[in-house]
Design an enzyme around this catalytic site. Sequence first.
Site, short mmCIF file in Angstrom:
data_model
loop_
_atom_site.label_atom_id
_atom_site.label_comp_id
_atom_site.label_asym_id
_atom_site.label_seq_id
_atom_site.Cartn_x
_atom_site.Cartn_y
_atom_site.Cartn_z
N CYS A 131 -1.92 9.33 3.82
CA CYS A 131 -1.92 8.91 2.40
C CYS A 131 -3.21 9.37 1.75
O CYS A 131 -3.27 9.58 0.55
CB CYS A 131 -1.77 7.41 2.31
SG CYS A 131 -3.02 6.56 3.27
N GLU A 133 0.86 -1.19 0.00
CA GLU A 133 0.00 0.00 0.00
C GLU A 133 0.89 1.23 0.00
O GLU A 133 1.73 1.39 0.88
CB GLU A 133 -0.94 -0.03 1.20
CG GLU A 133 -1.96 -1.17 1.11
CD GLU A 133 -2.69 -1.23 -0.23
OE1 GLU A 133 -3.20 -0.18 -0.68
OE2 GLU A 133 -2.73 -2.31 -0.85
P1 NAP Z 1 8.69 4.84 3.62
O1 NAP Z 1 9.84 5.75 3.68
O2 NAP Z 1 8.44 4.12 2.34
O3 NAP Z 1 8.90 3.78 4.81
C1 NAP Z 1 7.93 2.79 5.11
C2 NAP Z 1 8.61 1.64 5.81
O4 NAP Z 1 9.51 1.00 4.89
C3 NAP Z 1 9.46 2.07 7.00
O5 NAP Z 1 9.34 1.11 8.01
C4 NAP Z 1 10.86 2.07 6.40
O6 NAP Z 1 11.89 1.89 7.35
C5 NAP Z 1 10.78 0.86 5.50
N1 NAP Z 1 11.81 0.77 4.46
C6 NAP Z 1 12.55 1.76 3.90
N2 NAP Z 1 13.37 1.23 2.96
C7 NAP Z 1 13.15 -0.11 2.93
C8 NAP Z 1 13.68 -1.20 2.18
N3 NAP Z 1 14.60 -1.03 1.24
N4 NAP Z 1 13.23 -2.44 2.43
C9 NAP Z 1 12.27 -2.66 3.36
N5 NAP Z 1 11.73 -1.66 4.11
C10 NAP Z 1 12.16 -0.41 3.90
O7 NAP Z 1 7.32 5.58 3.99
P2 NAP Z 1 7.01 6.49 5.27
O8 NAP Z 1 7.69 7.80 5.12
O9 NAP Z 1 7.22 5.72 6.51
O10 NAP Z 1 5.43 6.69 5.11
C11 NAP Z 1 4.85 7.65 4.28
C12 NAP Z 1 4.36 7.02 2.99
O11 NAP Z 1 3.43 5.98 3.28
C13 NAP Z 1 3.60 8.00 2.10
O12 NAP Z 1 3.99 7.79 0.77
C14 NAP Z 1 2.14 7.60 2.32
O13 NAP Z 1 1.29 7.95 1.25
C15 NAP Z 1 2.28 6.12 2.47
N6 NAP Z 1 1.11 5.54 3.15
C16 NAP Z 1 0.24 4.80 2.42
C17 NAP Z 1 -0.89 4.26 3.01
C18 NAP Z 1 -1.88 3.44 2.23
O14 NAP Z 1 -2.73 2.78 2.84
N7 NAP Z 1 -1.82 3.44 0.91
C19 NAP Z 1 -1.11 4.48 4.37
C20 NAP Z 1 -0.19 5.23 5.10
C21 NAP Z 1 0.92 5.75 4.47
P3 NAP Z 1 12.73 3.15 7.91
O15 NAP Z 1 11.77 3.94 8.71
O16 NAP Z 1 13.79 2.50 8.72
O17 NAP Z 1 13.24 3.87 6.70
#
Ligand code: NAP
Length: 525
Positions: free
Chosen positions: A328, A294
Amino acid sequence: MATLEVSIARGEFRNEPPTDFSKPENRSRMEAALKKVAGELGRDYPLLIGGKEVRTEDQLRSINPSKPSQVVGIFSKASKELAARAVEEADKAFRHWKRTAPEQRAEILFRTAELLREKRLEMNAWLVYETGKTWPEADADIGELIDFCEFYGREALRYFGPQPITPVPGERNRLVYIPLGVGAVIPPWNFAGAIMGGMTTAALVTGNTVVLKPSSDSPTIAWKFVELLHQAGLPAEVLQFCPGSGSAMGDTVVAHPRTRFIAFTGSKEVGLRICELAAKVQPGQIWIKRTVLEMGGKDAIIVDEEADLDAAVEGVTISAFGYQGQKCSACSRAIVSEKLYDAFLERLVERCRKLTVGPAEDPANFMGPVINESAMKSILEYIEIGKREGRLVLGGGRVPGEGYFLQPTIFADVPPRARIAQEEIFGPVLAVIKAKDFDQALEIANDTEYGLTGAVYSRNRSKLDRAAEEFHVGNLYFNRKCTGALVGGHPFGGFNMSGTDSKAGGRDYLLLFLQAKSISEKILS
Ligand code: NAP
């Protein structure tokens, strides 16, 4: 108790009501919770692997974005080796966890929901400190987490109960759902309670074991939730608690040949990386990994000329600036009919000028900080881009204070293909776009790579009917805001680059964590 009996005993699922902070007794209870949690900030937390605490020298610090000098928690950090060990321990635990009675697993979720109710304000307080959520935003996050426990508990009982199949003469046939194996659960920080706990409980209640890698910005909430799961009876070895850098150890967990599925919520970039990495078969791997991904959004609200103007202004304001635009589902584009454009813009700016920004602990503030320094810098860069692409009509900078506070920012006259109208900014920045008619409004709304949420304000039924068919988003709302999906009522997930449309909080969700086995027996005469 048999599955059906347990399910009847629980009653139908109902959403958890929000805490009413207009009541003085709730306000003082929340103040007491904030005070209590303030006394517990800055503690050290270990990893949990194979039911044992593991401490590392390499640590990460989670901080209070309203006051970055304040450390919320210090966490041992999983190296690649420890991440691999976590998958292997989860694999071992799967051998017994998959055999536990579904009723027992569901009961753990129901007990967790009860514990969350008891600790709701304390959990709210952790969210306020760790993720900069205001009181009502934090309360909604924990309310949704309670909902997920209650909803998925009931759903598991349904899936593990008898399944309807067509009778075949001379055979005794059935279809049963069984778990997949080890799941990597990778949540974001923006619903550090609900999304983290929702993906985790969905995986566990269906009989899978989990490696939970919380966001580096919100590990404390995840720890507190894991504590409650243990208190509710979850065996410690079933869930590996593995904070660490996503970019360093995340790949190890995703690529490990014993990882069976990945449940991820976060950015498009990381989601696509996981999709690619998970698709590559590793030596010794005997399955195709399943991915539940997601991702982001560039959500729009269409304000038609036949809209209730007051309702539209309120809906856009709350959707765009609630939790600082870091949902999001947040409205980042208001697409407004040219007949109403000037009046709408004037009222919107007037309304948003009144929004208060400051420390999330203070209930007088409608907006708290953005999550961290790098998010703040990136949003400020987008604001500079916006100054070249549109007309700045509100905000555009920082709010004084130690925290990462940004003004609610509105750009008018933004061209539909401008970067600030296409790229996810994930902050309090709204692009207002003029549309000559409803046809063009729909065209603009659909003209992004995303497709998560959207809303239409109009009193015209035929326009709403057209939008129902043509507005291509996973969650569409009419005459209300585009944020605030409720478990059960608004199953949540997006189209296109917004993800795999998993519909969290819906009846199809647990299927993603299960596989079906058909068993057919010839009746011997
Ligand atoms: P993110 O930077 O993509 O991080 C999400 C998770 O992925 C974190 O736990 C992060 O760890 C981890 N991660 C980073 N690089 C990775 C890799 N190479 N392999 C595995 N895991 C990895 O996103 P965010 O800043 O936390 O959240 C914001 C985003 O989430 C926005 O784009 C928002 O739209 C989206 N979102 C979507 C929904 C939906 O239902 N569609 C809901 C909520 C949020 P670290 O923290 O250690 O980097």
